[in-house]
Design an enzyme around this catalytic site. Structure first.
Site, PDB file in Angstrom:
ATOM      1  N   ALA A 128       0.859  -1.187   0.000  1.00 44.93           N
ATOM      2  CA  ALA A 128       0.000   0.000   0.000  1.00 44.93           C
ATOM      3  C   ALA A 128       0.891   1.231   0.000  1.00 44.93           C
ATOM      4  O   ALA A 128       2.034   1.189   0.471  1.00 44.93           O
ATOM      5  CB  ALA A 128      -0.928   0.012   1.210  1.00 44.93           C
ATOM      6  N   SER A 129       0.362   2.301  -0.528  1.00 39.52           N
ATOM      7  CA  SER A 129       1.128   3.549  -0.603  1.00 39.52           C
ATOM      8  C   SER A 129       0.226   4.699  -0.217  1.00 39.52           C
ATOM      9  O   SER A 129      -0.839   4.885  -0.815  1.00 39.52           O
ATOM     10  CB  SER A 129       1.675   3.741  -2.020  1.00 39.52           C
ATOM     11  OG  SER A 129       2.419   4.931  -2.108  1.00 39.52           O
ATOM     12  N   ALA A 130       0.654   5.463   0.782  1.00 40.22           N
ATOM     13  CA  ALA A 130      -0.151   6.582   1.266  1.00 40.22           C
ATOM     14  C   ALA A 130       0.615   7.885   1.073  1.00 40.22           C
ATOM     15  O   ALA A 130       1.655   7.928   0.420  1.00 40.22           O
ATOM     16  CB  ALA A 130      -0.516   6.364   2.727  1.00 40.22           C
ATOM     17  N   ILE A 132       2.306   9.873   3.142  1.00 43.42           N
ATOM     18  CA  ILE A 132       3.555  10.130   3.838  1.00 43.42           C
ATOM     19  C   ILE A 132       4.498   8.931   3.796  1.00 43.42           C
ATOM     20  O   ILE A 132       5.715   9.092   3.839  1.00 43.42           O
ATOM     21  CB  ILE A 132       3.261  10.544   5.291  1.00 43.42           C
ATOM     22  CG1 ILE A 132       2.657  11.954   5.309  1.00 43.42           C
ATOM     23  CG2 ILE A 132       4.500  10.491   6.168  1.00 43.42           C
ATOM     24  CD1 ILE A 132       2.316  12.477   6.670  1.00 43.42           C
ATOM     25  N   ALA A 133       3.971   7.738   3.705  1.00 42.65           N
ATOM     26  CA  ALA A 133       4.803   6.537   3.732  1.00 42.65           C
ATOM     27  C   ALA A 133       4.182   5.463   2.857  1.00 42.65           C
ATOM     28  O   ALA A 133       3.054   5.607   2.371  1.00 42.65           O
ATOM     29  CB  ALA A 133       4.950   6.034   5.170  1.00 42.65           C
ATOM     30  N   GLN A 134       4.939   4.396   2.634  1.00 47.64           N
ATOM     31  CA  GLN A 134       4.405   3.228   1.948  1.00 47.64           C
ATOM     32  C   GLN A 134       4.827   1.979   2.693  1.00 47.64           C
ATOM     33  O   GLN A 134       5.761   1.994   3.502  1.00 47.64           O
ATOM     34  CB  GLN A 134       4.840   3.182   0.494  1.00 47.64           C
ATOM     35  CG  GLN A 134       6.293   2.953   0.222  1.00 47.64           C
ATOM     36  CD  GLN A 134       6.608   3.082  -1.274  1.00 47.64           C
ATOM     37  OE1 GLN A 134       6.037   3.909  -1.979  1.00 47.64           O
ATOM     38  NE2 GLN A 134       7.515   2.255  -1.763  1.00 47.64           N
ATOM     39  N   LYS A 153       6.885  -0.271   7.222  1.00 47.03           N
ATOM     40  CA  LYS A 153       6.448   1.048   6.776  1.00 47.03           C
ATOM     41  C   LYS A 153       7.657   1.958   6.639  1.00 47.03           C
ATOM     42  O   LYS A 153       8.485   2.044   7.556  1.00 47.03           O
ATOM     43  CB  LYS A 153       5.447   1.629   7.781  1.00 47.03           C
ATOM     44  CG  LYS A 153       4.806   2.924   7.359  1.00 47.03           C
ATOM     45  CD  LYS A 153       3.714   3.327   8.337  1.00 47.03           C
ATOM     46  CE  LYS A 153       3.001   4.596   7.886  1.00 47.03           C
ATOM     47  NZ  LYS A 153       1.899   4.956   8.815  1.00 47.03           N
ATOM     48  N   ASP A 288      -7.130   9.227  12.861  1.00 56.15           N
ATOM     49  CA  ASP A 288      -7.003   9.136  11.400  1.00 56.15           C
ATOM     50  C   ASP A 288      -7.783   7.914  10.916  1.00 56.15           C
ATOM     51  O   ASP A 288      -7.255   7.059  10.196  1.00 56.15           O
ATOM     52  CB  ASP A 288      -5.528   9.035  11.007  1.00 56.15           C
ATOM     53  CG  ASP A 288      -5.282   9.424   9.555  1.00 56.15           C
ATOM     54  OD1 ASP A 288      -6.178  10.038   8.950  1.00 56.15           O
ATOM     55  OD2 ASP A 288      -4.202   9.117   9.028  1.00 56.15           O
TER      56      ASP A 288
END
Length: 533
Positions: A128-130, A132-134, A153, A288
């Site tokens: 997964a990729s968000a 701020i981080a992946q 992460k 969040d």
């Protein structure tokens, strides 16, 4: 730096044609003039639908804007369906950076020459990729030599510079708004931006996120409602976090949840209960909770359990905030709008000279239509707009410490609407809040507070004789009213208080007889002090 960033933001928004989404009749003349002066910035993506253009623009602008899109994606009652679906992709499908670079960052952070020294089956393709981080999957060989399925992460490289630039620009805009806008005192833009800045910068520290996850896991240990994955702290750093891999169903995948016969009503109710438990029982809540961070366990679909990840943003409330919020919620649930108005005045959130009657009527006008309806029939977006107008009318100030709570409540509502539109939010939350308030103000609460303060008073007891002597000496000074009888209630009260403390200490030592005797002396002392007052 901020001027260049401002131009880049303007260029990005205009190149995706987002200005065309605003109805022309609502654009003021000076905005039309400013848009015409930027004639070289044209819509370069006319072939793409509006939702995709909005998503791509936010994604290109970076994490601060992606976070905004994530929050919008949960409000499907406020957005067209196609736009909400596009923004939902920002939750865990942001464009990733190279997996080889991620591996290098992990190796550098952990001080190893090759990833295989600690992890086998490391996948360079992110799970997964968000914003701020992946996240990458791997198998950790623990200290006992046993394989453990984990996720790693990794913070995006060079992201702090981009965030700092956006935050610097936001702070300048906030200061400008504070000078020019009449409502700035109530909206408190500088404080709100500073609170948002702190939250974002905290999210860049994965060691902090790991600590948050450990705390939340401890708070919900053996819970049937929420599970937090285990964190491998020994293998985590400020930019790398290693934690247990989970295999739940994304909470947004309603088809999969229904396919396994998940009790959707219970799942939705538990979402509300988890939120209020974190806020009022623990004063420590996951802030969040967008659908990309929430999963549902595949075990026991008839007794479903949430799985929470990404604990980088958490909120806390002090005792006064909790008490104020709980009393407000209960007053709302009981439709006691006068109490709501009075609480706002007592807390100082609206001016002391506010007319309680007018404020009560305004709140009633906004809130009365929403009761006794399922979520499917309630537009909380419209309610919030109306409450905002009410707040503006009565000069109610924005409370920066509650911004995270407000955002989280929006997430919870979005999840509830998605899972079980017939959920009665008020009916689910009201009993919980009433029980909490009773625990805080009842006799048992008083005893708990006294019990908690016993070590303090045990430490201060040796000082009591000196304090009594000093007080009696002051009573004999000519500037004080000579009243030997006036010292009697004070002395009796001090005696009774001392006996009460001794009674508590005896109780802690399981000496029930001595505790009962000294408690009797305390009661007698208080009665005697009251009669001689």
């Amino acid at each position: 730096m901020s001027s260049a960033r401002l131009y880049y933001i303007t260029k990005t928004l205009l190149s995706y044609g987002l200005d065309e989404l605003i109805p022309r009749k609502r654009v003021p003349w000076f905005a039309k003039l400013a848009r015409g002066s930027l004639f070289w910035l044209r819509n370069q993506h006319k072939d793409k639908p509006a939702g995709m253009r909005l998503r791509l623009a936010l994604q290109e602008l970076g994490p601060v804007w992606i976070k905004f899109g994530q929050m919008l994606s949960t409000r499907r009652d406020l957005l067209p369906h196609d736009v909400a679906l596009e923004l939902a992709l920002l939750q865990d499908q942001v464009e990733p950076f190279e997996g080889e670079l991620a591996q290098q960052l992990i190796e550098k952070a952990l001080g190893i020459n090759d990833i295989s020294e600690l992890f086998s089956d490391f996948s360079q393709t992110p799970l997964a990729s968000a914003s701020i981080a992946q996240v990458h999957t791997a198998t950790l060989i623990d200290e006992h030599g046993a394989p453990q399925d984990v996720v790693i992460k990794v913070i995006r490289p060079n992201i702090k510079e981009q965030i700092d630039a956006d935050l610097m620009l936001m702070q300048k805009v906030a200061r400008l708004v504070a000078k020019l806008l009449k409502e700035a005192k109530r909206l408190r833009p500088i404080e709100v931006v500073n609170e948002y800045k702190k939250t974002l910068l905290d999210e860049l520290d994965l060691m902090r996120e790991g600590a948050n996850a450990i705390q939340l896991r401890r708070n919900f240990e053996d819970s049937d409602s929420l599970y937090i994955p285990f964190v491998y702290s020994d293998y985590s750093r400020s930019n790398v976090l290693v934690m247990e891999r989970i295999y739940g169903i994304p909470v947004s995948d309603t088809e999969a949840l229904l396919a396994q016969n998940t009790n959707m009503q219970l799942l939705a109710e538990r979402g509300v209960e988890v939120f209020f438990t974190q806020v009022f029982r623990d004063s420590f809540f996951h802030a969040d909770m967008h659908p990309g961070n929430i999963f549902v366990s595949r075990e026991n679909p008839h007794n479903p359990k949430y799985i929470g990840i990404d604990c980088g943003i958490v909120g806390t409330l002090n005792r006064e905030d909790k008490r104020y919020l709980a009393e407000n919620f209960i007053a709302f649930f009981n439709r006691d709008y006068r109490q709501v108005a009075q609480l706002h005045v007592d807390s100082g959130w609206v001016p002391a000279d506010t007319s309680i009657e007018e404020f009560e009527f305004a709140i009633r006008t906004v809130c009365e239509p929403i009761f006794n309806k399922p979520l499917a029939e309630i537009s909380f977006g419209h309610v919030l707009v109306n409450l905002f107008n009410t707040a503006r009318r009565f000069n109610m100030q924005v409370q920066p410490q509650l911004v995270l709570l407000q955002k989280t409540l929006l997430y919870v509502e979005g999840l509830g609407r998605q899972l079980y539109p017939q959920l009665d939010l008020w009916k689910t939350a009201k009993p919980f809040l009433e029980d909490w308030v009773k625990e805080q103000v009842g006799p048992l609460a008083v005893m708990k507070k006294m019990y908690a303060n016993l070590p303090f008073w045990a430490e201060k007891m040796p000082e009591l004789p000196d304090l009594i002597y000093q007080n009696l000496k002051r009573q004999q000074q000519p500037v004080q009213l000579p009243a030997p009888q006036s010292a009697r209630p004070l002395l009796l009260s001090i005696f009774a208080g001392s006996c009460l403390i001794v009674s508590g200490l005896c109780y802690l030592q399981h000496d029930l007889v001595a505790s009962a005797i000294t408690a009797g002396f305390a009661i007698a002392g208080f009665i005697a002090a009251w009669r001689s007052a």
